[in-house]
Write a protein that holds these residues in place. Structure first.
Motif, PDB file in Angstrom:
ATOM      1  N   MET A  25     146.161 129.963 -69.364  1.00 43.34           N
ATOM      2  CA  MET A  25     146.319 129.348 -68.046  1.00 43.34           C
ATOM      3  C   MET A  25     145.280 129.825 -67.037  1.00 43.34           C
ATOM      4  O   MET A  25     145.011 129.130 -66.072  1.00 43.34           O
ATOM      5  CB  MET A  25     147.728 129.628 -67.503  1.00 43.34           C
ATOM      6  CG  MET A  25     148.831 129.002 -68.315  1.00 43.34           C
ATOM      7  SD  MET A  25     148.602 127.253 -68.629  1.00 43.34           S
ATOM      8  CE  MET A  25     148.759 126.594 -66.992  1.00 43.34           C
ATOM      9  N   GLU A  47     145.847 122.257 -68.626  1.00 37.01           N
ATOM     10  CA  GLU A  47     146.326 121.212 -67.722  1.00 37.01           C
ATOM     11  C   GLU A  47     147.399 120.355 -68.370  1.00 37.01           C
ATOM     12  O   GLU A  47     148.341 119.916 -67.715  1.00 37.01           O
ATOM     13  CB  GLU A  47     145.150 120.344 -67.286  1.00 37.01           C
ATOM     14  CG  GLU A  47     144.300 121.047 -66.259  1.00 37.01           C
ATOM     15  CD  GLU A  47     142.991 120.347 -66.023  1.00 37.01           C
ATOM     16  OE1 GLU A  47     142.822 119.242 -66.571  1.00 37.01           O
ATOM     17  OE2 GLU A  47     142.145 120.911 -65.318  1.00 37.01           O
ATOM     18  N   THR A  92     149.526 121.394 -70.666  1.00 38.55           N
ATOM     19  CA  THR A  92     150.755 122.171 -70.656  1.00 38.55           C
ATOM     20  C   THR A  92     151.423 122.076 -69.291  1.00 38.55           C
ATOM     21  O   THR A  92     152.633 121.823 -69.189  1.00 38.55           O
ATOM     22  CB  THR A  92     150.447 123.644 -70.972  1.00 38.55           C
ATOM     23  OG1 THR A  92     149.495 123.688 -72.023  1.00 38.55           O
ATOM     24  CG2 THR A  92     151.680 124.377 -71.379  1.00 38.55           C
ATOM     25  N   TYR A  93     150.615 122.256 -68.266  1.00 39.97           N
ATOM     26  CA  TYR A  93     151.131 122.164 -66.893  1.00 39.97           C
ATOM     27  C   TYR A  93     151.782 120.803 -66.663  1.00 39.97           C
ATOM     28  O   TYR A  93     152.931 120.717 -66.235  1.00 39.97           O
ATOM     29  CB  TYR A  93     149.968 122.376 -65.923  1.00 39.97           C
ATOM     30  CG  TYR A  93     150.328 122.310 -64.470  1.00 39.97           C
ATOM     31  CD1 TYR A  93     150.590 123.471 -63.753  1.00 39.97           C
ATOM     32  CD2 TYR A  93     150.388 121.092 -63.803  1.00 39.97           C
ATOM     33  CE1 TYR A  93     150.906 123.424 -62.418  1.00 39.97           C
ATOM     34  CE2 TYR A  93     150.714 121.042 -62.473  1.00 39.97           C
ATOM     35  CZ  TYR A  93     150.966 122.205 -61.785  1.00 39.97           C
ATOM     36  OH  TYR A  93     151.287 122.140 -60.464  1.00 39.97           O
ATOM     37  N   TYR A 120     155.660 119.989 -66.021  1.00 38.14           N
ATOM     38  CA  TYR A 120     155.934 119.435 -64.693  1.00 38.14           C
ATOM     39  C   TYR A 120     156.677 118.111 -64.821  1.00 38.14           C
ATOM     40  O   TYR A 120     157.693 117.880 -64.151  1.00 38.14           O
ATOM     41  CB  TYR A 120     154.612 119.234 -63.946  1.00 38.14           C
ATOM     42  CG  TYR A 120     154.789 118.912 -62.498  1.00 38.14           C
ATOM     43  CD1 TYR A 120     154.896 119.918 -61.557  1.00 38.14           C
ATOM     44  CD2 TYR A 120     154.853 117.593 -62.063  1.00 38.14           C
ATOM     45  CE1 TYR A 120     155.071 119.637 -60.226  1.00 38.14           C
ATOM     46  CE2 TYR A 120     155.030 117.306 -60.732  1.00 38.14           C
ATOM     47  CZ  TYR A 120     155.131 118.329 -59.815  1.00 38.14           C
ATOM     48  OH  TYR A 120     155.312 118.041 -58.500  1.00 38.14           O
ATOM     49  N   PHE A 136     158.436 127.055 -66.014  1.00 35.93           N
ATOM     50  CA  PHE A 136     157.143 127.166 -66.701  1.00 35.93           C
ATOM     51  C   PHE A 136     156.978 128.557 -67.313  1.00 35.93           C
ATOM     52  O   PHE A 136     156.501 128.697 -68.445  1.00 35.93           O
ATOM     53  CB  PHE A 136     156.011 126.893 -65.707  1.00 35.93           C
ATOM     54  CG  PHE A 136     154.679 126.729 -66.358  1.00 35.93           C
ATOM     55  CD1 PHE A 136     154.338 125.546 -66.961  1.00 35.93           C
ATOM     56  CD2 PHE A 136     153.780 127.783 -66.396  1.00 35.93           C
ATOM     57  CE1 PHE A 136     153.120 125.405 -67.583  1.00 35.93           C
ATOM     58  CE2 PHE A 136     152.562 127.645 -67.017  1.00 35.93           C
ATOM     59  CZ  PHE A 136     152.234 126.452 -67.604  1.00 35.93           C
ATOM     60  N   MET A 175     151.931 133.709 -63.363  1.00 34.14           N
ATOM     61  CA  MET A 175     151.934 132.250 -63.419  1.00 34.14           C
ATOM     62  C   MET A 175     152.045 131.646 -62.019  1.00 34.14           C
ATOM     63  O   MET A 175     151.259 130.791 -61.628  1.00 34.14           O
ATOM     64  CB  MET A 175     153.111 131.768 -64.277  1.00 34.14           C
ATOM     65  CG  MET A 175     152.909 131.977 -65.753  1.00 34.14           C
ATOM     66  SD  MET A 175     151.538 131.017 -66.372  1.00 34.14           S
ATOM     67  CE  MET A 175     150.810 132.154 -67.512  1.00 34.14           C
ATOM     68  N   SER A 176     153.055 132.096 -61.263  1.00 38.62           N
ATOM     69  CA  SER A 176     153.325 131.408 -59.999  1.00 38.62           C
ATOM     70  C   SER A 176     152.310 131.777 -58.923  1.00 38.62           C
ATOM     71  O   SER A 176     152.083 130.998 -58.008  1.00 38.62           O
ATOM     72  CB  SER A 176     154.740 131.715 -59.523  1.00 38.62           C
ATOM     73  OG  SER A 176     154.829 133.087 -59.200  1.00 38.62           O
ATOM     74  N   LEU A 211     149.340 128.785 -61.791  1.00 43.44           N
ATOM     75  CA  LEU A 211     149.816 127.450 -61.432  1.00 43.44           C
ATOM     76  C   LEU A 211     149.124 126.887 -60.195  1.00 43.44           C
ATOM     77  O   LEU A 211     148.727 125.722 -60.207  1.00 43.44           O
ATOM     78  CB  LEU A 211     151.335 127.471 -61.275  1.00 43.44           C
ATOM     79  CG  LEU A 211     152.062 127.775 -62.588  1.00 43.44           C
ATOM     80  CD1 LEU A 211     153.559 127.749 -62.393  1.00 43.44           C
ATOM     81  CD2 LEU A 211     151.664 126.774 -63.659  1.00 43.44           C
ATOM     82  N   VAL A 255     145.665 125.608 -61.330  1.00 45.93           N
ATOM     83  CA  VAL A 255     145.701 124.366 -62.109  1.00 45.93           C
ATOM     84  C   VAL A 255     146.120 123.203 -61.221  1.00 45.93           C
ATOM     85  O   VAL A 255     145.550 122.111 -61.300  1.00 45.93           O
ATOM     86  CB  VAL A 255     146.663 124.517 -63.313  1.00 45.93           C
ATOM     87  CG1 VAL A 255     146.787 123.209 -64.057  1.00 45.93           C
ATOM     88  CG2 VAL A 255     146.147 125.589 -64.244  1.00 45.93           C
ATOM     89  N   ALA A 256     147.103 123.459 -60.348  1.00 42.53           N
ATOM     90  CA  ALA A 256     147.551 122.383 -59.453  1.00 42.53           C
ATOM     91  C   ALA A 256     146.407 121.925 -58.562  1.00 42.53           C
ATOM     92  O   ALA A 256     146.217 120.723 -58.342  1.00 42.53           O
ATOM     93  CB  ALA A 256     148.729 122.875 -58.611  1.00 42.53           C
TER      94      ALA A 256
END
Lengths: 246, 78, 172
Positions: free
Chosen positions: A48, A67, A69-70, A74, A93, C37-38, C42, C45-46
Motif C-alpha cells: 500500500m 489501488e 485492493t483499495y 471500498y 481495510f 493504513m489509516s 489510505l 491512495v485516495a
C-alpha cells in the motif's frame, strides 16, 4: 498417529508457538507469532505504501494492485454496508489486509500461519462483534433489538424466531472466527499430511507431490476467499448495526 | 477406561465426523450450481450477486469446518 | 496422542498458555497496521484516485470540446463545399449564358449576311429576268415591225408597241 509403521506425520507441529530466542513464553515474549505478524504488517505496507509510492496518473503494476485492493474493499463496504458505513472503511481495510497477508504469508513453506490460531481469529471476530453490537445500541438505542423481533412473521411465531435470531446472533463471532482458523488449519494440515506421504512412498513420491501442488493452488484461492469472506461478513454485521430494520 | 477401546472409539468417531464434510460439500455445490443456473438465465444481474454467493458459500462451508474441527479435537485433544 | 501430550504437542491451537502472547502481539499488530493504513497508505491512495478521477473528467471534457470543434470544422467544411459548388454552378451557368449570347449574336450575324446575300441574288435574278423580259419585248416589237414591213402593212410604232405589250401581258 501411525508411529509404528515406520514414518510419522505430525501435521499439527507447524502451528506451534515458539519463542524466537528460546526460553519460556510469557505474554510479552517475542515468538514466531510476533515475527509473522510483523511480516504481515511489512507486506501490507509494502503493497500500500511502497507499491503505490509512484502516485502516477498511469499506475505501475504494484500501484495498480494497491489501488484495486483499495477500490475493491471500498466498494464492498459501500455496497454491502451502505454509504454511511464508509467512515469505518479504514478499520475494515485493516482487517482485510491483516487477514489476507497473514493467510498468504502462511502459505510460504516453513512459515507460521497466525490466522490458523483460534486465539487470533477469535480476537478479530469478537472485536468485530463487540464493535458492531455497541455501535448498534449507540446509534439505534433499543430499536436495535428490532433485529431479533421479526415484524413480518406471524405474531405467534415471533418469540420463537426471536430466540433463534438471538442464538444465531451470538453464534456469529464463533462461526466467524472458527471458519477462518479452521479453513487455514485444514489446508495446512492436509498439505503436511500429503507431503509426509511423499517421503514414505519412495519411488511413487511424485503422486503426493502433484497432489500437494494442486492443493497449494487451492489453498491460495482459499486464503484469498477466506480474507474476502471475513471482510464481507464484517460488512454484513455492520449493516445490521447501522440499519437494524432489515 | 480401557485405552485400546477408547483409542478405537476415537478413530471411529473421527471417521464419522468426516461425513459431515460431505454435507458441507453438497451444500457448497448446491449454492454454486444454483448461482450458475440463475446467472445463465440473467447474466446481467449476476455480477451484483457474487457477494451473496460468497456469503452463502461461507455459511455452508463453516458447518463443514465445524465437523473438521470436531474431528481434530477428537484426534488431538480428547 | 495420549492425555499428557494433549496440552503440549496435541493441538497447539488449544494450548492456553500461549493465548496471552498471541493476543498481545495481535493487538499490537492491529494497532500498528491500523495507524499505518489509516494515516499513511489510505489517504495517499485516495488522493491518487481522486487525482486520476479529476484528470479523467477534465480529459473527457476536453475531448468533448475537441469533438465539438471538429463538428464545427466539419460543418464549416460542408458549408464551404456547398458554397463552392454553388459558385461553380454559377460560373458554369454564366459561361453558358455568355456562350449562348455569343452564339446568338453570331447566328444573327450569319442570318443577316445570308439574308443580304439572298436578297442580292434575288435582285440580280429579277434584273436578269427584267432585262430578259425587256429584250423579249423589244425583239417581239422588232419582229412584229419586220413582219408588218414584209406584208407592207402600215402600222406606226406606237400601235405596234401597244399591241405587243397587250399580247405579252395576256400571254404572260
Amino acid at each position: 498417529m501411525a508411529s509404528d509403521s515406520g514414518f510419522e506425520i505430525r501435521p499439527m507441529d507447524q502451528f506451534e508457538v515458539k519463542a524466537l530466542f528460546g526460553g519460556d513464553i510469557y505474554w510479552y515474549t517475542p515468538t514466531n507469532v510476533t515475527l509473522w505478524m510483523a511480516l504481515t504488517v511489512l507486506a501490507a505496507s509494502a503493497l500500500m505504501i511502497y507499491g503505490a509510492r509512484g502516485r502516477a496518473l498511469v499506475p505501475s503494476r504494484a500501484q495498480s494492485a494497491a489501488e484495486m485492493t483499495y477500490g475493491f474493499i471500498y466498494n464492498m463496504v459501500r455496497d454491502v454496508a451502505g454509504h454511511d458505513a464508509v467512515r469505518f472503511f479504514p478499520y475494515i481495510f485493516t482487517l482485510f489486509m491483516f487477514v489476507l497477508f497473514a493467510n498468504l504469508l502462511g502459505l510460504i513453506p516453513f512459515a507460521f500461519t497466525t490466522t490458523s490460531h483460534i486465539a487470533v481469529t477469535a480476537v478479530l471476530a469478537f472485536t468485530v462483534f463487540l464493535t458492531v453490537t455497541g455501535l448498534g445500541f449507540i446509534l439505534n438505542g433499543t430499536k436495535f433489538l428490532g433485529l431479533f423481533w421479526v415484524s413480518s412473521a406471524p405474531l405467534a411465531l415471533r418469540p420463537v424466531l426471536a430466540l433463534i435470531e438471538l442464538i444465531s446472533y451470538f453464534a456469529r463471532p464463533i462461526s466467524h472466527s472458527i471458519r477462518l482458523a479452521g479453513a487455514m488449519m485444514a489446508g495446512h494440515a492436509v498439505a503436511k499430511v500429503f507431503a509426509g506421504f511423499a517421503s514414505a512412498l519412495g519411488a511413487a513420491f511424485f503422486v503426493p507431490v502433484l497432489a500437494v501442488t494442486a492443493l497449494y493452488a487451492l489453498e491460495l484461492l482459499v486464503a484469498v476467499i477466506q480474507a474476502y469472506v471475513f471482510t464481507i461478513l464484517t460488512c454484513v454485521y455492520l449493516r445490521d448495526a447501522l440499519h437494524p430494520s432489515h | 477406561m480401557e485405552g485400546e477401546f477408547a483409542e478405537m472409539g476415537k478413530y471411529i468417531g473421527v471417521g464419522l465426523t468426516a461425513i459431515g464434510m460431505g454435507g458441507a460439500a453438497i451444500g457448497v455445490g448446491n449454492i454454486a450450481g444454483n448461482f450458475l443456473s440463475g446467472a445463465l438465465r440473467n447474466p446481467s444481474a449476476a455480477a451484483g450477486q457474487t457477494a451473496m454467493l460468497f456469503i452463502g458459500i461461507a455459511f455452508a462451508e463453516a458447518l463443514g469446518i465445524f465437523s473438521f474441527l470436531v474431528a481434530l479435537l477428537l484426534m488431538f485433544a480428547v | 496422542m495420549d492425555e499428557t501430550a494433549a496440552s503440549g504437542s496435541g493441538m497447539p491451537q488449544l494450548d492456553i498458555t500461549t493465548f496471552s502472547n498471541q493476543i498481545f502481539w495481535l493487538i499490537v499488530t492491529l494497532v500498528v497496521l491500523y495507524y499505518v493504513m489509516s494515516r499513511v497508505a489510505l489517504p495517499r491512495v485516495a488522493a491518487v484516485l481522486a487525482d486520476r478521477r479529476g484528470t479523467i473528467t477534465s480529459d473527457i471534457a476536453a475531448a468533448e470540446e475537441f469533438k465539438l470543434k471538429a463538428q464545427e470544422a466539419e460543418d464549416a467544411y460542408k458549408t464551404a463545399m456547398v458554397d463552392a459548388r454553388a459558385e461553380a454552378n454559377r460560373i458554369v451557368e454564366a459561361a453558358k449564358a455568355e456562350m449562348q449570347a455569343e452564339l446568338d449574336v453570331q447566328l444573327a450575324k450569319a442570318d443577316a449576311e445570308i439574308a443580304a446575300k439572298s436578297a442580292e441574288s434575288e435582285r440580280r435574278i429579277r434584273e436578269i429576268r427584267d432585262s430578259a423580259l425587256a429584250m423579249v419585248t423589244e425583239v417581239s416589237q422588232d419582229i412584229t415591225a419586220d413582219v408588218l414591213g414584209v406584208f407592207d402593212a402600215k402600222a406606226d410604232q406606237g400601235s405596234v408597241t401597244a399591241a405587243v405589250s397587250a399580247r405579252m401581258k395576256g400571254g404572260a
